[in-house]
Design an enzyme around this catalytic site. Sequence first.
Site, mmCIF file in Angstrom:
data_model
loop_
_atom_site.group_PDB
_atom_site.id
_atom_site.type_symbol
_atom_site.label_atom_id
_atom_site.label_comp_id
_atom_site.label_asym_id
_atom_site.label_seq_id
_atom_site.Cartn_x
_atom_site.Cartn_y
_atom_site.Cartn_z
ATOM 1 N N GLU A 101 -25.344 -24.407 -11.743
ATOM 2 C CA GLU A 101 -24.129 -24.932 -12.379
ATOM 3 C C GLU A 101 -23.892 -26.367 -11.906
ATOM 4 O OE1 GLU A 101 -22.186 -25.217 -14.605
ATOM 5 O OE2 GLU A 101 -20.433 -23.910 -14.490
ATOM 6 N N ASP A 102 -23.233 -27.128 -12.753
ATOM 7 C CA ASP A 102 -22.948 -28.519 -12.363
ATOM 8 C C ASP A 102 -21.769 -28.584 -11.384
ATOM 9 O OD1 ASP A 102 -21.072 -27.789 -14.307
ATOM 10 O OD2 ASP A 102 -21.363 -29.558 -15.559
ATOM 11 N N ASP A 105 -15.392 -25.326 -10.044
ATOM 12 C CA ASP A 105 -14.053 -25.920 -10.069
ATOM 13 C C ASP A 105 -13.020 -24.805 -9.831
ATOM 14 O OD1 ASP A 105 -12.136 -27.958 -10.540
ATOM 15 O OD2 ASP A 105 -12.093 -27.551 -12.675
#
Length: 181
Positions: A101-102, A105
């Site tokens: 995943e980037d 959050d």
Amino acid sequence: MATMTTQALDVLYSRQQIADRITEMGAQISRDLNGEKLVMVGVLKGAAFFLVDLSRAIHVDATFDFVAVSSYGVGQRSSGAVKLIKDLDQPIEGKNVLIVEDILDTGLTLSYLRKLFLQQHPKTLRIATLLDKPSRRVEKIDADYVGFSIPNLFVIGYGMDYAERYRNLPDICIMAAGHPG
Ligand code: IMP
Ligand code: MG
């Protein structure tokens, strides 16, 4: 022809810093696999750059799959709801799976995916995220491999977007509040 102006953007991590960190992450992931095979599952679209680079820093037999989810609609606001738009192509039962995943959050996306994938009984299920914003967490979830832990900033580049733009910036930059977009 439209030209992307990058002078106004502050670089948070340069392409060199990203590359160096990914080399370290790849070495660690390779060690942890003990020579076993890996299925890397990228979360489209943001994690595409990271998966491509990370895969070349991992020295075991690896295959790819991709899923797509919708969490952020347009801009910086999350709707809160996560929906699967594209499922896995191949079953993951009994496999060593690494979700790539980037950004981690609020944690809504990865909590959803983790729960979904665990239903298939993979042998192992780990998470690699390039960036982590722990201060924004809504769902309790940690990644096994974190590139950089960052404060509550909105970032773009190296796959990450603002309203689908800026993914192709080679560095990770800060999207300043009040930026015209
Ligand atoms: P989460 O479900 O809130 O953990 O968010 C996950 C997704 O939100 C990430 O995969 C990103 O696509 C997006 N996102 C969160 N923060 C940022 C940011 O700073 N820039 C760009 N996309 C972001
Ligand atoms: Mg994403």
